[in-house]
Design an enzyme around this catalytic site. Structure first.
Site, mmCIF file in Angstrom:
data_model
loop_
_atom_site.group_PDB
_atom_site.id
_atom_site.type_symbol
_atom_site.label_atom_id
_atom_site.label_comp_id
_atom_site.label_asym_id
_atom_site.label_seq_id
_atom_site.Cartn_x
_atom_site.Cartn_y
_atom_site.Cartn_z
ATOM 1 N N GLY A 10 2.156 16.363 -15.929
ATOM 2 C CA GLY A 10 3.489 15.830 -16.157
ATOM 3 C C GLY A 10 4.611 16.800 -15.836
ATOM 4 O O GLY A 10 4.458 18.020 -15.916
ATOM 5 N N ARG A 14 12.379 15.692 -20.038
ATOM 6 C CA ARG A 14 13.276 16.051 -21.137
ATOM 7 C C ARG A 14 13.337 17.551 -21.410
ATOM 8 O O ARG A 14 14.140 18.010 -22.227
ATOM 9 C CB ARG A 14 12.859 15.300 -22.405
ATOM 10 N N ASN A 222 7.682 17.607 -25.725
ATOM 11 C CA ASN A 222 8.386 16.859 -24.689
ATOM 12 C C ASN A 222 9.811 17.335 -24.467
ATOM 13 O O ASN A 222 10.486 16.860 -23.552
ATOM 14 C CB ASN A 222 8.414 15.366 -25.052
ATOM 15 N N TYR A 361 14.663 62.638 -24.047
ATOM 16 C CA TYR A 361 13.762 61.913 -23.153
ATOM 17 C C TYR A 361 12.647 62.863 -22.752
ATOM 18 O O TYR A 361 12.892 63.942 -22.198
ATOM 19 C CB TYR A 361 14.481 61.420 -21.900
#
Length: 452
Positions: A10, A14, A222, A361
């Site tokens: 499908g 929607r 859906n 870092y």
């Protein structure tokens, strides 16, 4: 013999998306992946998936799975989808037909459905408000005789609250015969798989019905609203399992698990945390609020402070991490290490008792035991083309705001003066300062703590 057929063709109009509906994520992975995982746990002889909308986008997502893919070029209904797969089903098998947009269906529910010996068994659900759903009509022997759509139901039938979920188990011989007689004489011009129920009833074949216990299991997606609702259902289930295992959750409604989370005893998880991939939290681990942890192992008694991000890293026992720390892939922290606020590590191995507490870092670096790395220190590991490694020996002390330009080695017990840019190896046990030019001070002794 069991075949499993998953209908996943499908479009999902929607959803208002170009992404095929079954690829929309639930808990961080496509909803179809959840259905496939459930199917695999049932040990079928084969799994078939009917796909359509989106072309090869759906099978491409699962190319490493052992699945037979069947294309439904035109989406002409569920019956038509099964027709496309029929030539690939084993004639002597039973087929469990699942739906690719119903991701929370459980193994236990599927097993209950498969226990029924009828040639056709439907999974049904007793819905408090069944308006709009097809009703399950049963006879005096409790056999299913029809599925009546709401618009076609009589007033008496509309009082029935048992609805069809679309999930069924069917004998393949019977399925083949029923599909031959399936028509599309309806307003939509589609072939409805549910019409086989009426065929079975007309032939005097008993149709079984198994009631699902939990509504989220049989709820299809859906719309984006449905997607959000199912996501919350899934997360609530995960939170409930953690609570049963003894985990303390500050708020069970505010946790997201998008993978596999395993936990030891006396684990505490604060609000807003997200766990992705495979994460293990050992005994006594405490996770502060709003942390994101992906593919990580965290050792006994370690505390992760707020807003920390951990990705593909290992952390030992009794470590202290964060707040606002970021551990990137390849980071390994041994026991009793400290990584503080606004510190980023990448592919760094840090040994027992070492500390990197502020605004640093450290990338592509091996850090020894009991090292202290001062605030603002960075390892310059990239020359614009290649990456290089920094090695810092045991008991070294790196002063604040230092830059270590890789490849470089800082010897054991060495001290780097604050604000230094180190481009050459610094000898063990010495003070090295490089502010303008690099100087090694021979015989320098580190100050000792004054006893009070």
């Amino acid at each position: 013999m069991l075949n499993i057929l998953i209908l996943a063709a499908g479009k999902g109009t929607r959803m208002h998306s170009d992404l095929p509906k079954v690829l929309h994520p639930v808990a961080g992975k496509p909803m179809l992946a959840h259905v496939i995982e459930t199917a695999k746990q049932l040990s079928p002889s084969k799994i078939l998936v009917v796909y359509g909308f989106g072309g090869d986008a759906v099978p491409d997502q699962f190319r490493h799975e052992n699945i037979h893919w069947v294309q439904q070029a035109e989406q002409l209904g569920t019956g038509h989808a099964v027709m496309q797969a029929l030539p690939f089903l084993d004639p002597e098998a039973k087929t469990l037909i699942m739906l690719g947009d119903v991701p929370l269906i459980s193994v236990q529910t599927c097993q209950e459905l498969l226990k029924n010996q009828a040639k056709l068994t439907l999974l049904t659900f007793a819905k408090a408000n069944p308006s709009g759903y097809g009703r399950i009509v049963r006879n005096a022997q409790d056999e299913v005789v029809a599925i009546v759509e709401h618009k076609d139901a009589s007033e008496e039938q509309r009082q029935i609250n048992e609805i069809n979920t679309g999930i069924m188990a069917v004998d393949n011989h019977a399925l083949s015969e029923w599909l031959k007689n399936l028509g599309n004489d309806n307003a939509q011009g589609e072939y409805y798989l549910t019409d086989i129920v009426g065929m079975a009833s007309q032939q005097g074949i008993a149709v079984g019905g198994v009631l699902a216990a939990n509504e989220p299991e049989i709820t299809g997606i859906n719309s984006k609203s449905d997607l959000a609702s199912i996501e919350r259902c899934y997360q609530q289930q995960q939170a409930a399992q953690l609570l049963q295992q003894g985990v303390t959750l500050s708020d069970p409604a505010r946790i997201d698990i998008r993978g596999k989370l395993s936990v030891g005893r006396d684990v505490h998880i604060d609000v807003g945390c997200v766990f992705e991939g495979e994460v293990h939290l050992a005994d006594g681990v405490r996770i502060g609020p709003y942390c994101v942890i992906r593919n990580a192992s965290i050792g006994v008694g370690t505390a992760i402070a707020a807003f920390t991000h951990i990705d593909d890293a290992e952390i030992g026992k009794q470590a202290k991490i964060g707040p606002y720390a970021r551990l990137r892939p390849g980071t390994v922290l041994q026991d009793e290490t400290h990584v503080g606020n606004f510190v980023e590590l990448k592919n760094a191995q840090v040994d027992v008792g070492s500390k990197i507490n502020h605004l640093s870092y450290v990338g592509d670096t091996t850090v020894g035991k009991q090292v202290n790395i001062g605030a603002g220190t960075i390892t310059c590991n990239y020359d614009g083309v290649n990456k290089f490694r920094t090695v810092i020996g045991d008991n070294a002390f790196i002063g604040s705001d230092s830059q270590l330009i890789a490849p470089v080695t800082i010897g054991a017990g060495a001290t780097i003066g604050a604000g230094s840019t180190i481009s050459k190896d610094a000898p063990a046990g010495e003070l090295t300062v490089a502010r303008g030019r690099q100087v090694t001070v021979s015989g320098w002794k580190r100050p000792e703590k004054i006893k009070k």
